[in-house]
Design a protein around this motif. Structure first.
Motif, PDB file in Angstrom:
ATOM      1  N   ILE A   8       0.859  -1.178   0.000  1.00  0.00           N
ATOM      2  CA  ILE A   8       0.000   0.000   0.000  1.00  0.00           C
ATOM      3  C   ILE A   8       0.901   1.236   0.000  1.00  0.00           C
ATOM      4  CG2 ILE A   8      -2.017  -1.040   1.094  1.00  0.00           C
ATOM      5  CD1 ILE A   8      -1.159   0.141   3.744  1.00  0.00           C
ATOM      6  N   GLU A   9       0.431   2.283  -0.672  1.00  0.00           N
ATOM      7  CA  GLU A   9       1.270   3.462  -0.850  1.00  0.00           C
ATOM      8  C   GLU A   9       0.446   4.728  -0.658  1.00  0.00           C
ATOM      9  OE1 GLU A   9       4.642   5.088  -3.989  1.00  0.00           O
ATOM     10  OE2 GLU A   9       3.054   3.754  -4.710  1.00  0.00           O
ATOM     11  N   ARG A  10       0.911   5.580   0.282  1.00  0.00           N
ATOM     12  CA  ARG A  10       0.324   6.893   0.542  1.00  0.00           C
ATOM     13  C   ARG A  10      -1.195   6.808   0.761  1.00  0.00           C
ATOM     14  NH1 ARG A  10       3.744  10.922   0.010  1.00  0.00           N
ATOM     15  NH2 ARG A  10       2.077  12.464  -0.203  1.00  0.00           N
ATOM     16  N   VAL A  11      -1.598   5.858   1.578  1.00  0.00           N
ATOM     17  CA  VAL A  11      -3.017   5.695   1.900  1.00  0.00           C
ATOM     18  C   VAL A  11      -3.362   6.595   3.081  1.00  0.00           C
ATOM     19  CG1 VAL A  11      -4.744   4.109   2.842  1.00  0.00           C
ATOM     20  CG2 VAL A  11      -3.248   3.370   0.977  1.00  0.00           C
ATOM     21  N   SER A  12      -4.383   7.409   2.914  1.00  0.00           N
ATOM     22  CA  SER A  12      -4.909   8.246   3.990  1.00  0.00           C
ATOM     23  C   SER A  12      -6.375   7.901   4.201  1.00  0.00           C
ATOM     24  CB  SER A  12      -4.754   9.735   3.650  1.00  0.00           C
ATOM     25  OG  SER A  12      -3.382  10.092   3.553  1.00  0.00           O
ATOM     26  N   LEU A  13      -6.793   7.873   5.463  1.00  0.00           N
ATOM     27  CA  LEU A  13      -8.135   7.369   5.800  1.00  0.00           C
ATOM     28  C   LEU A  13      -8.488   7.886   7.176  1.00  0.00           C
ATOM     29  CD1 LEU A  13      -9.256   3.664   5.415  1.00  0.00           C
ATOM     30  CD2 LEU A  13      -9.223   4.680   7.691  1.00  0.00           C
ATOM     31  N   ARG A  14      -9.789   8.053   7.416  1.00  0.00           N
ATOM     32  CA  ARG A  14     -10.242   8.440   8.749  1.00  0.00           C
ATOM     33  C   ARG A  14     -11.536   7.703   9.087  1.00  0.00           C
ATOM     34  NH1 ARG A  14     -14.394  12.126   8.060  1.00  0.00           N
ATOM     35  NH2 ARG A  14     -14.506  13.023   5.966  1.00  0.00           N
ATOM     36  N   VAL A  15     -11.730   7.500  10.380  1.00  0.00           N
ATOM     37  CA  VAL A  15     -12.953   6.895  10.901  1.00  0.00           C
ATOM     38  C   VAL A  15     -13.441   7.772  12.035  1.00  0.00           C
ATOM     39  CG1 VAL A  15     -14.022   4.871  11.958  1.00  0.00           C
ATOM     40  CG2 VAL A  15     -12.129   4.567  10.331  1.00  0.00           C
ATOM     41  N   GLY A  16     -14.712   8.187  11.961  1.00  0.00           N
ATOM     42  CA  GLY A  16     -15.282   9.024  13.004  1.00  0.00           C
ATOM     43  C   GLY A  16     -15.952   8.218  14.097  1.00  0.00           C
ATOM     44  N   LEU A  17     -16.374   8.905  15.138  1.00  0.00           N
ATOM     45  CA  LEU A  17     -17.117   8.261  16.218  1.00  0.00           C
ATOM     46  C   LEU A  17     -18.436   7.694  15.698  1.00  0.00           C
ATOM     47  CD1 LEU A  17     -16.597  10.855  19.095  1.00  0.00           C
ATOM     48  CD2 LEU A  17     -15.728   8.504  19.064  1.00  0.00           C
ATOM     49  N   HIS A  18     -18.754   6.472  16.110  1.00  0.00           N
ATOM     50  CA  HIS A  18     -20.020   5.812  15.786  1.00  0.00           C
ATOM     51  C   HIS A  18     -20.216   5.648  14.278  1.00  0.00           C
ATOM     52  CE1 HIS A  18     -21.303   8.009  19.720  1.00  0.00           C
ATOM     53  NE2 HIS A  18     -20.558   6.956  19.977  1.00  0.00           N
ATOM     54  N   GLU A  19     -19.122   5.524  13.548  1.00  0.00           N
ATOM     55  CA  GLU A  19     -19.183   5.367  12.098  1.00  0.00           C
ATOM     56  C   GLU A  19     -18.829   3.944  11.711  1.00  0.00           C
ATOM     57  OE1 GLU A  19     -18.045   8.572   8.626  1.00  0.00           O
ATOM     58  OE2 GLU A  19     -16.473   7.992  10.004  1.00  0.00           O
ATOM     59  N   VAL A  20     -19.439   3.468  10.621  1.00  0.00           N
ATOM     60  CA  VAL A  20     -18.973   2.255   9.950  1.00  0.00           C
ATOM     61  C   VAL A  20     -18.369   2.697   8.628  1.00  0.00           C
ATOM     62  CG1 VAL A  20     -19.557   0.025   8.934  1.00  0.00           C
ATOM     63  CG2 VAL A  20     -20.726   0.777  11.008  1.00  0.00           C
ATOM     64  N   VAL A  21     -17.070   2.501   8.490  1.00  0.00           N
ATOM     65  CA  VAL A  21     -16.352   2.880   7.277  1.00  0.00           C
ATOM     66  C   VAL A  21     -15.932   1.610   6.550  1.00  0.00           C
ATOM     67  CG1 VAL A  21     -14.286   4.003   6.352  1.00  0.00           C
ATOM     68  CG2 VAL A  21     -15.563   5.062   8.230  1.00  0.00           C
ATOM     69  N   GLY A  22     -16.292   1.531   5.265  1.00  0.00           N
ATOM     70  CA  GLY A  22     -15.965   0.361   4.466  1.00  0.00           C
ATOM     71  C   GLY A  22     -14.711   0.584   3.636  1.00  0.00           C
ATOM     72  N   VAL A  23     -13.894  -0.462   3.533  1.00  0.00           N
ATOM     73  CA  VAL A  23     -12.752  -0.482   2.622  1.00  0.00           C
ATOM     74  C   VAL A  23     -13.017  -1.600   1.624  1.00  0.00           C
ATOM     75  CG1 VAL A  23     -10.258  -0.739   2.358  1.00  0.00           C
ATOM     76  CG2 VAL A  23     -11.188   0.350   4.409  1.00  0.00           C
ATOM     77  N   MET A  67     -14.767  -8.621  23.053  1.00  0.00           N
ATOM     78  CA  MET A  67     -14.426  -8.827  24.455  1.00  0.00           C
ATOM     79  C   MET A  67     -13.225  -7.983  24.877  1.00  0.00           C
ATOM     80  SD  MET A  67     -16.639 -10.736  25.932  1.00  0.00           S
ATOM     81  CE  MET A  67     -15.772 -11.228  27.432  1.00  0.00           C
ATOM     82  N   GLY A  68     -12.499  -7.440  23.916  1.00  0.00           N
ATOM     83  CA  GLY A  68     -11.440  -6.497  24.238  1.00  0.00           C
ATOM     84  C   GLY A  68     -11.959  -5.113  24.550  1.00  0.00           C
ATOM     85  N   LYS A  69     -13.246  -4.925  24.458  1.00  0.00           N
ATOM     86  CA  LYS A  69     -13.936  -3.642  24.694  1.00  0.00           C
ATOM     87  C   LYS A  69     -13.361  -2.540  23.808  1.00  0.00           C
ATOM     88  CE  LYS A  69     -16.251  -1.325  28.551  1.00  0.00           C
ATOM     89  NZ  LYS A  69     -17.528  -2.023  28.307  1.00  0.00           N
ATOM     90  N   PRO A  70     -13.390  -2.725  22.497  1.00  0.00           N
ATOM     91  CA  PRO A  70     -12.771  -1.738  21.605  1.00  0.00           C
ATOM     92  C   PRO A  70     -13.611  -0.478  21.451  1.00  0.00           C
ATOM     93  CG  PRO A  70     -13.866  -3.427  20.308  1.00  0.00           C
ATOM     94  CD  PRO A  70     -13.965  -3.864  21.761  1.00  0.00           C
ATOM     95  N   LYS A  71     -12.925   0.608  21.184  1.00  0.00           N
ATOM     96  CA  LYS A  71     -13.571   1.820  20.699  1.00  0.00           C
ATOM     97  C   LYS A  71     -13.669   1.777  19.179  1.00  0.00           C
ATOM     98  CE  LYS A  71     -11.567   4.330  24.576  1.00  0.00           C
ATOM     99  NZ  LYS A  71     -10.542   5.321  24.985  1.00  0.00           N
ATOM    100  N   LEU A  72     -12.718   1.045  18.566  1.00  0.00           N
ATOM    101  CA  LEU A  72     -12.721   0.813  17.124  1.00  0.00           C
ATOM    102  C   LEU A  72     -12.548  -0.682  16.884  1.00  0.00           C
ATOM    103  CD1 LEU A  72     -12.613   1.760  14.134  1.00  0.00           C
ATOM    104  CD2 LEU A  72     -10.131   1.922  14.413  1.00  0.00           C
ATOM    105  N   LEU A  73     -13.501  -1.270  16.175  1.00  0.00           N
ATOM    106  CA  LEU A  73     -13.448  -2.682  15.804  1.00  0.00           C
ATOM    107  C   LEU A  73     -13.095  -2.775  14.329  1.00  0.00           C
ATOM    108  CD1 LEU A  73     -14.005  -5.713  16.428  1.00  0.00           C
ATOM    109  CD2 LEU A  73     -16.401  -5.266  15.813  1.00  0.00           C
ATOM    110  N   THR A  76     -19.653   1.594  19.236  1.00  0.00           N
ATOM    111  CA  THR A  76     -18.331   1.192  18.756  1.00  0.00           C
ATOM    112  C   THR A  76     -18.204   1.526  17.278  1.00  0.00           C
ATOM    113  OG1 THR A  76     -18.277  -0.647  20.340  1.00  0.00           O
ATOM    114  CG2 THR A  76     -16.721  -0.740  18.500  1.00  0.00           C
ATOM    115  N   SER A  77     -17.156   2.250  16.912  1.00  0.00           N
ATOM    116  CA  SER A  77     -16.891   2.524  15.504  1.00  0.00           C
ATOM    117  C   SER A  77     -16.341   1.258  14.843  1.00  0.00           C
ATOM    118  CB  SER A  77     -15.881   3.660  15.359  1.00  0.00           C
ATOM    119  OG  SER A  77     -16.381   4.845  15.925  1.00  0.00           O
ATOM    120  N   VAL A  78     -16.549   1.139  13.538  1.00  0.00           N
ATOM    121  CA  VAL A  78     -16.157  -0.071  12.812  1.00  0.00           C
ATOM    122  C   VAL A  78     -15.430   0.307  11.528  1.00  0.00           C
ATOM    123  CG1 VAL A  78     -16.948  -2.198  11.691  1.00  0.00           C
ATOM    124  CG2 VAL A  78     -18.137  -1.351  13.733  1.00  0.00           C
TER     125      VAL A  78
END
Length: 235
Positions: free
Chosen positions: A19-34, A151-157, A186-188
Motif C-alpha cells: 500500500i502506498e500513501r493511503v490516507s483514511l479516517r474513521v469518526g465516532l459511531h461510524e462504519v467505514v468500508g474499505v 471482548m477487548g472492549k474496543p472503541k474501534l473494531l 463502537t466505531s467499525v
C-alpha cells in the motif's frame, strides 16, 4: 476530530509496495468500508493499523500517535482486529475463545457483562458456549471471532472479510450484528468484498486498487454511480 486518522501510510514486502500513501479516517459511531478486489491491499492496511506489520506514515487514534506501537499496546488503546480466517483456538470451547479476547482486562464484572453482550448479539453462541470451536459451523466460528474481538472492549473494531464463505442468511446475521455494534457506540472499520451487503450498513467508503485509494466518499455516492458499481464493485 476523527477517532482514527491515517496519513500517507505505506507498507512494503521487501521491494514490493503493498500500500502506498493511503490516507483514511474513521469518526465516532461510524462504519467505514474499505472495498477492493483481492490483492488491493485491504488486509495489509488493517494489519498495519494493528501493529502487526511495519509501516511508514502516521496513524493517530484519539489524537494519539500509535504507529510503531506493539500490537498489545494498540489493543489496550482501544483497537481490536478480527482477522480474515477467524484464527480460533479450535480445541478450546467457544466461551474460552471469547474470554481470551479480554486477556488485557481486569474488571471481572465488566467482562461478564460484555460476555452477555456477545451472547445477545449472537444467541446461537449461548447454546454452543461449551462446544469446541473447531466443531462449530463456519458461521458460528465467525460469530466467535467477532465476539472475541468485542471482548477487548474496543472503541474501534476492525473486521476483515467477516462474511467470507458464508451463506446469505448467515451473512445477514453478521451484518445486522455489525450495525448493532455501531449503534452501541463502537466505531467499525470494515474490509469487505461483498459490496451489496456492505452498502446496507456503511456510512462512507474507501476504494482501494493496487495499494492506492482511488476514490472515497459517502456510501450513497458509490452505489448511485453506475460506473463504480459495474467496474469496481461488481454489482
Amino acid at each position: 476530530m476523527p477517532l482514527l486518522e491515517i496519513r500517507n501510510l505505506e507498507v512494503r514486502y521487501g521491494k514490493a509496495v503493498a500500500i502506498e500513501r493511503v490516507s483514511l479516517r474513521v469518526g465516532l459511531h461510524e462504519v467505514v468500508g474499505v472495498l477492493g478486489s483481492n490483492g488491493a491491499g485491504k488486509t495489509t492496511l488493517l494489519r498495519a493499523i494493528s501493529g502487526v506489520l511495519s509501516s511508514v506514515g502516521t496513524v493517530h487514534f484519539e489524537e494519539r500517535r500509535i504507529d510503531g506501537m506493539p500490537p498489545h499496546r494498540i489493543v489496550a488503546a482501544g483497537i481490536c482486529h478480527c482477522p480474515e480466517g477467524r484464527h480460533l483456538f479450535r480445541e478450546l470451547s467457544a466461551e474460552k475463545n471469547l474470554r481470551l479476547g479480554a486477556y488485557l482486562r481486569k474488571n471481572c464484572d465488566e467482562i461478564e457483562c460484555d460476555l452477555e453482550r456477545v451472547f445477545g448479539l449472537f444467541p446461537t453462541l449461548r447454546a454452543r458456549r461449551s462446544q469446541r470451536a473447531g466443531t462449530l459451523s463456519g458461521g458460528e466460528q465467525q460469530m466467535v471471532a467477532i465476539g472475541r474481538a468485542l471482548m477487548g472492549k474496543p472503541k474501534l473494531l476492525m473486521l476483515d472479510e467477516p462474511s467470507a464463505g458464508l451463506a446469505p442468511q448467515l451473512k445477514s446475521t453478521i451484518f445486522r450484528a455489525i450495525d448493532d455494534i455501531r449503534r452501541d457506540g463502537t466505531s467499525v472499520l470494515l474490509v469487505e468484498q461483498d459490496a451489496s451487503s456492505a452498502q446496507r450498513i456503511v456510512d462512507r467508503i474507501y476504494l482501494l486498487e493496487h495499494g492506492h485509494v482511488v476514490r472515497e466518499g459517502a456510501s450513497r455516492e458509490f452505489f448511485d454511480d453506475r460506473e463504480i458499481r459495474r467496474f469496481y464493485l461488481g454489482i
